[in-house]
Design an enzyme around this catalytic site. Structure first.
Site, PDB file in Angstrom:
ATOM      1  N   HIS A 116       8.130   0.412   3.476  1.00  0.00           N
ATOM      2  CA  HIS A 116       8.011  -0.712   4.166  1.00  0.00           C
ATOM      3  C   HIS A 116       9.234  -1.857   3.506  1.00  0.00           C
ATOM      4  O   HIS A 116       8.981  -2.129   2.484  1.00  0.00           O
ATOM      5  CB  HIS A 116       6.883  -1.558   4.017  1.00  0.00           C
ATOM      6  CG  HIS A 116       5.518  -1.216   4.797  1.00  0.00           C
ATOM      7  ND1 HIS A 116       5.337  -1.663   5.985  1.00  0.00           N
ATOM      8  CD2 HIS A 116       4.652  -0.168   4.453  1.00  0.00           C
ATOM      9  CE1 HIS A 116       4.009  -0.811   6.466  1.00  0.00           C
ATOM     10  NE2 HIS A 116       3.695  -0.183   5.451  1.00  0.00           N
ATOM     11  N   GLU A 163      10.123  -4.795   4.365  1.00  0.00           N
ATOM     12  CA  GLU A 163       9.751  -6.071   4.414  1.00  0.00           C
ATOM     13  C   GLU A 163       8.908  -6.209   3.182  1.00  0.00           C
ATOM     14  O   GLU A 163       8.650  -7.512   2.781  1.00  0.00           O
ATOM     15  CB  GLU A 163       8.986  -6.610   5.598  1.00  0.00           C
ATOM     16  CG  GLU A 163       7.560  -5.844   5.864  1.00  0.00           C
ATOM     17  CD  GLU A 163       7.876  -4.541   6.388  1.00  0.00           C
ATOM     18  OE1 GLU A 163       6.769  -3.988   6.615  1.00  0.00           O
ATOM     19  OE2 GLU A 163       8.729  -3.916   6.722  1.00  0.00           O
ATOM     20  N   CYS A 206       7.517   2.802   8.437  1.00  0.00           N
ATOM     21  CA  CYS A 206       6.192   3.626   8.117  1.00  0.00           C
ATOM     22  C   CYS A 206       5.642   4.501   9.212  1.00  0.00           C
ATOM     23  O   CYS A 206       6.109   5.542   9.605  1.00  0.00           O
ATOM     24  CB  CYS A 206       5.249   2.554   7.557  1.00  0.00           C
ATOM     25  SG  CYS A 206       3.743   3.242   6.861  1.00  0.00           S
TER      26      CYS A 206
END
Length: 214
Positions: free
Chosen positions: A188, A190, A81
């Site tokens: 992102h 995750e 990011c």
């Protein structure tokens, strides 16, 4: 064992990134100490918030130079990011605000209108990524896969080499940069479910290969 350092400069979602990496079989070291970068096998630079504030935090901790040196060393480097945007030369968030200068280019603000229609800024939520080339970090990722984004600015590399994924939101912007050892995503991983974890798995595999070779 792979020594993977998640850079702590109080501008990243460290816990969720570390958890994702743990599912890939590594125990990441979360550290803001430049000395820990010297013997690391791989580095992850997460980031949320404003670029100029993040650069100030990196500079105050003496991390900017070591991060540049690490990227130049050939060891795997992953920006997430804001961590992608920080790789470039400059950001428009403040006039002439410098970034790390690892990738030639600038950081621009996303447009707030498209064909007369207002766009919500920040760009937040799931969006598709058009992958244009292959890289070890992208192994097994289908073109057009969806990932989770939260950002108001985007990276605009000067040269097309390394821009391996693009996403449309008011314009087509770089959402995946991957060239040699340097990998970065605007989204992102995750927060992107199994397909995001696959990218982390691929990055850890890159780090493991490098650790065995050294």
């Amino acid at each position: 064992a792979v020594k993977l350092v998640v850079v702590d400069y109080e501008s990243g979602n460290l816990r969720s990134v570390s958890r994702a990496l743990e599912t890939c079989g590594v125990s990441p070291l979360v550290s803001g100490d430049p000395a820990d970068l010297r013997d690391a096998d791989a580095v992850v630079l997460p980031g949320v918030g404003a670029g100029p504030a993040a650069m100030s935090a990196l500079n105050q901790r003496g991390l900017s130079g070591p991060l540049r040196e690490f990227a130049e060393s050939g060891r795997p480097f992953f920006g997430i990011c804001l961590g992608l945007q920080l790789l470039l030369d400059w950001t428009d968030e403040e006039p002439g605000a410098p970034c790390l200068g690892i990738v030639p280019g600038s950081v621009r603000r996303l447009p707030d209108r498209e064909n007369g229609t207002a766009l919500k800024i920040p760009h937040m939520g799931w969006n598709s990524v058009a992958l244009t080339d292959d890289h070890p970090a992208l192994h097994g990722i289908d073109p057009g896969s969806y990932f989770y984004f939260v950002h108001s600015f985007y990276a605009e590399p000067t040269r097309p080499e390394g821009v391996l994924g693009t996403t449309e939101y008011g314009l087509h912007f770089c959402s995946v940069y991957a060239k040699d050892n340097v990998v970065a995503t605007q989204f992102h991983p995750e927060k992107s479910g199994p397909v995001g974890l696959r990218i982390y798995h691929n990055f850890v595999a890159m780090a493991a290969r490098g650790a065995r070779a050294s």
